[in-house]
Design a protein around this motif. Structure first.
Motif, PDB file in Angstrom:
ATOM      1  N   SER A  74       0.578 -67.466 -10.096  1.00  0.00           N
ATOM      2  CA  SER A  74       0.764 -67.778  -8.678  1.00  0.00           C
ATOM      3  C   SER A  74       2.085 -68.471  -8.383  1.00  0.00           C
ATOM      4  O   SER A  74       2.698 -68.224  -7.336  1.00  0.00           O
ATOM      5  N   VAL A  75       2.523 -69.365  -9.274  1.00  0.00           N
ATOM      6  CA  VAL A  75       3.732 -70.139  -8.972  1.00  0.00           C
ATOM      7  C   VAL A  75       4.972 -69.249  -9.070  1.00  0.00           C
ATOM      8  O   VAL A  75       4.965 -68.188  -9.697  1.00  0.00           O
ATOM      9  N   ARG A  76       6.045 -69.717  -8.457  1.00  0.00           N
ATOM     10  CA  ARG A  76       7.317 -69.002  -8.553  1.00  0.00           C
ATOM     11  C   ARG A  76       7.822 -69.037  -9.990  1.00  0.00           C
ATOM     12  O   ARG A  76       7.365 -69.838 -10.812  1.00  0.00           O
ATOM     13  N   GLY A  77       8.783 -68.178 -10.283  1.00  0.00           N
ATOM     14  CA  GLY A  77       9.405 -68.212 -11.597  1.00  0.00           C
ATOM     15  C   GLY A  77       9.972 -69.586 -11.906  1.00  0.00           C
ATOM     16  O   GLY A  77      10.552 -70.233 -11.029  1.00  0.00           O
ATOM     17  N   PHE A  78       9.796 -70.033 -13.133  1.00  0.00           N
ATOM     18  CA  PHE A  78      10.195 -71.373 -13.569  1.00  0.00           C
ATOM     19  C   PHE A  78       9.465 -72.476 -12.804  1.00  0.00           C
ATOM     20  O   PHE A  78       9.945 -73.602 -12.718  1.00  0.00           O
ATOM     21  N   GLY A  79       8.298 -72.138 -12.254  1.00  0.00           N
ATOM     22  CA  GLY A  79       7.466 -73.133 -11.588  1.00  0.00           C
ATOM     23  C   GLY A  79       6.757 -74.015 -12.596  1.00  0.00           C
ATOM     24  O   GLY A  79       6.804 -73.801 -13.810  1.00  0.00           O
ATOM     25  N   ARG A  80       6.052 -75.029 -12.074  1.00  0.00           N
ATOM     26  CA  ARG A  80       5.413 -76.037 -12.918  1.00  0.00           C
ATOM     27  C   ARG A  80       3.905 -76.033 -12.694  1.00  0.00           C
ATOM     28  O   ARG A  80       3.453 -76.057 -11.552  1.00  0.00           O
ATOM     29  N   CYS A  81       3.150 -76.025 -13.785  1.00  0.00           N
ATOM     30  CA  CYS A  81       1.694 -76.023 -13.728  1.00  0.00           C
ATOM     31  C   CYS A  81       1.157 -77.206 -14.520  1.00  0.00           C
ATOM     32  O   CYS A  81       1.443 -77.335 -15.721  1.00  0.00           O
ATOM     33  N   GLY A  82       0.381 -78.061 -13.880  1.00  0.00           N
ATOM     34  CA  GLY A  82      -0.191 -79.227 -14.541  1.00  0.00           C
ATOM     35  C   GLY A  82      -1.701 -79.104 -14.668  1.00  0.00           C
ATOM     36  O   GLY A  82      -2.380 -78.686 -13.727  1.00  0.00           O
ATOM     37  N   ILE A  83      -2.224 -79.462 -15.837  1.00  0.00           N
ATOM     38  CA  ILE A  83      -3.667 -79.398 -16.081  1.00  0.00           C
ATOM     39  C   ILE A  83      -4.221 -80.814 -16.164  1.00  0.00           C
ATOM     40  O   ILE A  83      -3.943 -81.554 -17.106  1.00  0.00           O
ATOM     41  N   THR A  84      -4.995 -81.184 -15.144  1.00  0.00           N
ATOM     42  CA  THR A  84      -5.642 -82.482 -15.106  1.00  0.00           C
ATOM     43  C   THR A  84      -7.156 -82.364 -15.290  1.00  0.00           C
ATOM     44  O   THR A  84      -7.794 -83.263 -15.814  1.00  0.00           O
ATOM     45  N   GLY A  85      -7.757 -81.238 -14.867  1.00  0.00           N
ATOM     46  CA  GLY A  85      -9.168 -81.008 -15.126  1.00  0.00           C
ATOM     47  C   GLY A  85      -9.443 -80.996 -16.622  1.00  0.00           C
ATOM     48  O   GLY A  85      -8.590 -80.606 -17.426  1.00  0.00           O
TER      49      GLY A  85
END
Length: 430
Positions: A322-333
């Motif tokens: 879903s995020v743009r290229g070179f986007g950031r995804c954080g996992i807190t769950g």
């Protein structure tokens, strides 16, 4: 048919470790089963210990992973609860920074204050408070010990009780000033620090568009904190039994945009919807505040049921695509172990930064967050909808597990609690 109830509690009733006087405590009795029991009060074991009279606790979404037996190494009779505040009843001879009678909130993690990670203000990775060999073998290292969160995190009895033993009391307790009632200060124990860490660790910047999976208390506060840290747009995603939470949070944060994934048009997905909402590229940042135990599709449902994976990758894959290229995804769950069908190709080929936010080092943030509460810059009461008695916790767990409409975050009182502070929920009798 009668059901046996275990009241032997880790760290409490080992020989010489419990007082003869009793207390009420909420204990795990097996999958989807908890029980309020009378058990021994804790007493000082180590010279840095503090015994706390609990004046407030709560249920965290991650407590449901214990309720469902999705976290390893639970033992029948363990006291649950990792978010609590109270009044100090007794201190060990080495305690210097707090004293009997102080109002305090505890961090959900147990830190020594002096190891490699504690010195870097990464208290959730303390090297001295969790001896679990299973955790070391699975992760290659251990987290810190945690209150009420299985023997996988040290086997410490939790705070859904009338009393709790707090090791390293000088390190793991924050004094609450008179202008911060328990109903606000309690949440410095976990949810506020966890939500803040999700936002700052994933790197939300001024002008960002942020998508957040999960509209529970952590997702709600992560949305509020994203705006606080300069995000231009925040899109909150939920559905199923929790879809009412989208409307709940939207009333508090009018700028918020939402996606109800169970009500998308035919052939539309969360990923395609986010692309359309964000100029075809997708959001800058994605934050997962739901957890890996909730399968959306049949493949992961059966793989988890058969023990072929502990967690599902569905939400992580949605974020990555879903995020743009070179986007950031954080996992807190919370993710406990292994998962299948991970879209590593998308991650590598499009330069996505996948960030495990970890168990949040709440002690790194709690003094600043306390100051923001006092300045009314952040608002813990935005998520607090109910107040209950400790004695009703069995019923409350069932309601919370069902995502009872309107029940977002709760405050649980004991016999030591003050009356509800002005502007906080009144007691609900069950």
């Amino acid at each position: 048919m009668s059901v046996s109830i275990t009241t032997d509690v880790s760290n409490y009733e080992a020989p010489g470790h419990g007082e003869s006087q009793s207390m009420k405590a909420l204990t795990w009795q097996g999958k989807n089963s908890v029980k309020v029991v009378d058990t021994a009060r804790p007493k000082i074991i180590d010279e840095g210990d503090v015994i706390l009279k609990v004046t407030g606790s709560t249920i965290c979404g991650s407590d449901l992973h214990l309720y469902h037996e999705a976290i390893p190494d639970l033992q029948k009779g363990d006291i649950l609860g990792h978010e609590f505040c109270g009044i100090i009843a007794t201190v060990g001879p080495a305690v210097k920074n707090v004293k009997v009678g102080d109002r305090v909130v505890a961090s959900f993690q147990i830190a020594c204050g002096n190891c490699f990670y504690c010195n870097k203000k990464l208290s959730s990775m303390c090297e001295r408070t969790n001896a679990s060999e299973a955790a070391y073998k699975l992760y290659g290292r251990r987290t810190a010990g945690m209150f009420g969160y299985s023997h996988f995190t040290g086997g410490f009895a939790g705070g859904q009780a009338e009393y709790v033993r707090v090791p390293y009391g000088d390190v793991n307790l924050l004094q609450l000033p008179d202008d911060v009632p328990d109903e606000k200060g309690l949440y410095l124990s976990d949810v506020l620090g966890t939500s803040w860490n999700a936002v700052v660790d994933t790197g939300v910047e001024k002008g960002d568009t942020v998508a957040i999976w999960g509209a529970g208390p952590v997702g709600q506060m992560a949305a509020e904190f994203s705006f606080f840290n300069g995000a231009n747009r925040v899109i909150l995603i939920d559905g199923g039994h929790g879809k009412w939470r989208l409307d709940f949070v939207k009333k508090i944060l009018p700028k918020l945009e939402t996606i109800e994934y169970t009500n998308l048009p035919h052939n539309e997905t969360v990923t395609s919807t986010l692309k359309k909402m964000c100029d075809g590229r997708g959001p800058d940042v994605a934050i997962e505040c739901a957890a890996g135990e909730y399968a959306k599709g049949w493949a992961h449902y059966f793989e988890r049921m058969l023990g072929l994976e502990t967690d599902t990758t569905e939400l992580i894959n949605e974020m990555i695509t879903s995020v743009r290229g070179f986007g950031r995804c954080g996992i807190t769950g919370v993710y406990a172990g292994y998962c299948n069908h991970f879209n590593i190709g998308s991650l590598m080929e499009t330069g996505i930064r996948l960030i495990g936010n970890g168990q949040a080092p709440v002690q790194k943030y709690w003094k600043d967050l306390l100051k923001y509460i006092q300045q009314e810059k952040i608002h813990p009461l935005h998520m607090v909808t109910h107040r209950f008695k400790l004695e009703d916790m069995e019923k409350i767990y069932d309601l919370f597990n069902k995502r009872d409409p309107g029940m977002q975050k709760i405050f649980v009182e004991t016999k030591f609690s003050a009356p509800p502070a002005p502007g906080t929920p009144a007691l609900t009798e069950l």
